[in-house]
Motif scaffolding. Sequence first.
Motif, PDB file in Angstrom:
ATOM      1  N   GLU A 183     107.875  75.118 -45.989  1.00  0.00           N
ATOM      2  CA  GLU A 183     107.279  74.058 -46.798  1.00  0.00           C
ATOM      3  C   GLU A 183     106.635  73.051 -45.856  1.00  0.00           C
ATOM      4  N   TYR A 184     105.330  72.847 -46.014  1.00  0.00           N
ATOM      5  CA  TYR A 184     104.612  71.861 -45.216  1.00  0.00           C
ATOM      6  C   TYR A 184     104.528  70.554 -45.996  1.00  0.00           C
ATOM      7  N   PHE A 185     104.771  69.437 -45.304  1.00  0.00           N
ATOM      8  CA  PHE A 185     104.676  68.136 -45.947  1.00  0.00           C
ATOM      9  C   PHE A 185     103.237  67.631 -45.886  1.00  0.00           C
ATOM     10  N   SER A 186     102.898  66.715 -46.792  1.00  0.00           N
ATOM     11  CA  SER A 186     101.519  66.255 -46.935  1.00  0.00           C
ATOM     12  C   SER A 186     101.405  64.756 -46.670  1.00  0.00           C
ATOM     13  N   LYS A 187     100.200  64.231 -46.850  1.00  0.00           N
ATOM     14  CA  LYS A 187      99.966  62.796 -46.682  1.00  0.00           C
ATOM     15  C   LYS A 187     100.748  61.977 -47.704  1.00  0.00           C
ATOM     16  N   ASP A 188     101.080  62.592 -48.817  1.00  0.00           N
ATOM     17  CA  ASP A 188     101.761  61.872 -49.893  1.00  0.00           C
ATOM     18  C   ASP A 188     103.280  61.974 -49.822  1.00  0.00           C
ATOM     19  N   ASN A 189     103.807  62.973 -49.106  1.00  0.00           N
ATOM     20  CA  ASN A 189     105.266  63.144 -49.096  1.00  0.00           C
ATOM     21  C   ASN A 189     105.806  63.436 -47.699  1.00  0.00           C
ATOM     22  N   TYR A 190     105.179  62.865 -46.664  1.00  0.00           N
ATOM     23  CA  TYR A 190     105.567  63.205 -45.291  1.00  0.00           C
ATOM     24  C   TYR A 190     106.981  62.751 -44.947  1.00  0.00           C
ATOM     25  N   ASN A 191     107.556  61.832 -45.707  1.00  0.00           N
ATOM     26  CA  ASN A 191     108.935  61.407 -45.454  1.00  0.00           C
ATOM     27  C   ASN A 191     109.949  62.194 -46.282  1.00  0.00           C
ATOM     28  N   LYS A 192     109.505  63.299 -46.856  1.00  0.00           N
ATOM     29  CA  LYS A 192     110.412  64.127 -47.644  1.00  0.00           C
ATOM     30  C   LYS A 192     111.489  64.720 -46.743  1.00  0.00           C
ATOM     31  N   GLY A 193     112.666  64.860 -47.279  1.00  0.00           N
ATOM     32  CA  GLY A 193     113.744  65.450 -46.503  1.00  0.00           C
ATOM     33  C   GLY A 193     114.518  64.445 -45.676  1.00  0.00           C
ATOM     34  N   GLY A 194     114.355  63.144 -45.978  1.00  0.00           N
ATOM     35  CA  GLY A 194     115.137  62.130 -45.283  1.00  0.00           C
ATOM     36  C   GLY A 194     114.639  61.779 -43.901  1.00  0.00           C
ATOM     37  N   ILE A 195     113.383  62.124 -43.591  1.00  0.00           N
ATOM     38  CA  ILE A 195     112.791  61.776 -42.301  1.00  0.00           C
ATOM     39  C   ILE A 195     111.902  60.557 -42.489  1.00  0.00           C
ATOM     40  N   TYR A 196     111.879  59.677 -41.486  1.00  0.00           N
ATOM     41  CA  TYR A 196     111.135  58.429 -41.611  1.00  0.00           C
ATOM     42  C   TYR A 196     110.094  58.328 -40.501  1.00  0.00           C
ATOM     43  N   TYR A 197     108.856  58.666 -40.856  1.00  0.00           N
ATOM     44  CA  TYR A 197     107.745  58.534 -39.923  1.00  0.00           C
ATOM     45  C   TYR A 197     107.045  57.197 -40.170  1.00  0.00           C
ATOM     46  N   SER A 198     106.571  56.577 -39.104  1.00  0.00           N
ATOM     47  CA  SER A 198     105.845  55.313 -39.216  1.00  0.00           C
ATOM     48  C   SER A 198     104.347  55.582 -39.154  1.00  0.00           C
ATOM     49  N   LYS A 199     103.581  55.005 -40.087  1.00  0.00           N
ATOM     50  CA  LYS A 199     102.132  55.163 -40.075  1.00  0.00           C
ATOM     51  C   LYS A 199     101.521  54.250 -39.015  1.00  0.00           C
ATOM     52  N   LEU A 200     100.519  54.782 -38.342  1.00  0.00           N
ATOM     53  CA  LEU A 200      99.809  54.041 -37.309  1.00  0.00           C
ATOM     54  C   LEU A 200      98.392  53.728 -37.766  1.00  0.00           C
ATOM     55  N   LYS A 201      97.864  52.608 -37.288  1.00  0.00           N
ATOM     56  CA  LYS A 201      96.487  52.211 -37.568  1.00  0.00           C
ATOM     57  C   LYS A 201      95.655  52.327 -36.298  1.00  0.00           C
ATOM     58  N   TYR A 202      94.381  52.500 -36.488  1.00  0.00           N
ATOM     59  CA  TYR A 202      93.441  52.580 -35.372  1.00  0.00           C
ATOM     60  C   TYR A 202      93.335  51.210 -34.717  1.00  0.00           C
ATOM     61  N   ASN A 203      93.354  51.180 -33.373  1.00  0.00           N
ATOM     62  CA  ASN A 203      93.311  49.899 -32.669  1.00  0.00           C
ATOM     63  C   ASN A 203      92.530  50.026 -31.362  1.00  0.00           C
ATOM     64  N   SER A 204      91.423  50.763 -31.412  1.00  0.00           N
ATOM     65  CA  SER A 204      90.600  50.971 -30.221  1.00  0.00           C
ATOM     66  C   SER A 204      89.172  50.515 -30.485  1.00  0.00           C
ATOM     67  N   LYS A 205      88.509  50.019 -29.448  1.00  0.00           N
ATOM     68  CA  LYS A 205      87.100  49.641 -29.561  1.00  0.00           C
ATOM     69  C   LYS A 205      86.190  50.865 -29.520  1.00  0.00           C
ATOM     70  N   ASP A 206      86.737  51.985 -29.063  1.00  0.00           N
ATOM     71  CA  ASP A 206      85.948  53.217 -28.985  1.00  0.00           C
ATOM     72  C   ASP A 206      85.824  53.866 -30.359  1.00  0.00           C
ATOM     73  N   ASP A 207      84.862  54.778 -30.483  1.00  0.00           N
ATOM     74  CA  ASP A 207      84.624  55.459 -31.755  1.00  0.00           C
ATOM     75  C   ASP A 207      85.619  56.585 -32.009  1.00  0.00           C
ATOM     76  N   TYR A 208      86.343  56.992 -30.981  1.00  0.00           N
ATOM     77  CA  TYR A 208      87.346  58.033 -31.166  1.00  0.00           C
ATOM     78  C   TYR A 208      88.474  57.846 -30.151  1.00  0.00           C
ATOM     79  N   VAL A 209      89.610  58.438 -30.484  1.00  0.00           N
ATOM     80  CA  VAL A 209      90.786  58.434 -29.612  1.00  0.00           C
ATOM     81  C   VAL A 209      91.206  59.882 -29.408  1.00  0.00           C
TER      82      VAL A 209
END
Length: 288
Positions: A183-209
């Motif tokens: 079972e693959y988790f998605s953008k909507d249920n990535y914390n399924k199964g009692g796992i707690y991932y933290s979402k990150l935001k973009y914080n670079s002046k460049d166009d890509y990381v």
Amino acid sequence: MKNIIILILSLNMLFAFPSTEAYFSELSSDNSKVTKNTLKAYDVKDFMLYFNGEITLTGVLERSDNYDMGDNYTALRFYPDNNIDLPFFPVSFEMDLKNQGASKYGDSWDFSGIKFNRLEFGVLLENIKVKLPEPLNTRFLGVAAIRAEVTIKNYHFYAEGEAAREAYGDLVGFKALGDIKTEYFSKDNYNKGGIYYSKLKYNSKDDYVNIRDKANGKIVGKILKNDMINNNAVLLFINGDGIDYVNHEDIETKWLEVFYLPPNAKDGRDAIHGFVHGSQVKFENGSY
């Protein structure tokens, strides 16, 4: 404030227990047997009870991320079938073991007087020399499991009554007894199964990381600034919240392990696993 948070993390440790059943518990059987068992308890050290020998038995072999004390880690666990016993004891401290029948003569232990209980959770395995099929052999955003016959050596466990417990072993033999269930988790249920991932935001002046396979390693993908801001891409810090709270002052100096789901990613099957530098991202809630 930091001391309070560290205290909270310490309290969480008191309730850190492995799951009592596999995510795909329906794969377990009630009618199995142990093929070989030469396990024998021989020593207790640093509250860990160690066994010589090895055991070959059937059950569910499962790969997933586990959560413990504010941190996530990738875990290969084996859950013995329901009618199979792996030895376990609620407390692995010397005094408690002596009170329950263990004896010590010089530096040698005799555990023959101990009546062991059944292990009621999965053994955390280190894969020593076994070739496992994908995705059981790697970290990914989801859970995979298979019915299998495995051989385990160097079995040992730690137990602190109602406070904490864990069992460990080396995986030295593997035989598939069925197909892999995933079972693959998605953008909507990535914390399924009692796992707690933290979402990150973009914080670079460049166009890509760049995403790398390890710190300062080979580039395995790119995170486009426009995708993160406008196109519903999701970047997850996958090692839990422990580092966020305790080391957040210098998070910008660290390499962070991540799952990146591009705009067109349906679920973890399409996620890129790798590392980004902390100076190029920030935590979404901004409080760290």
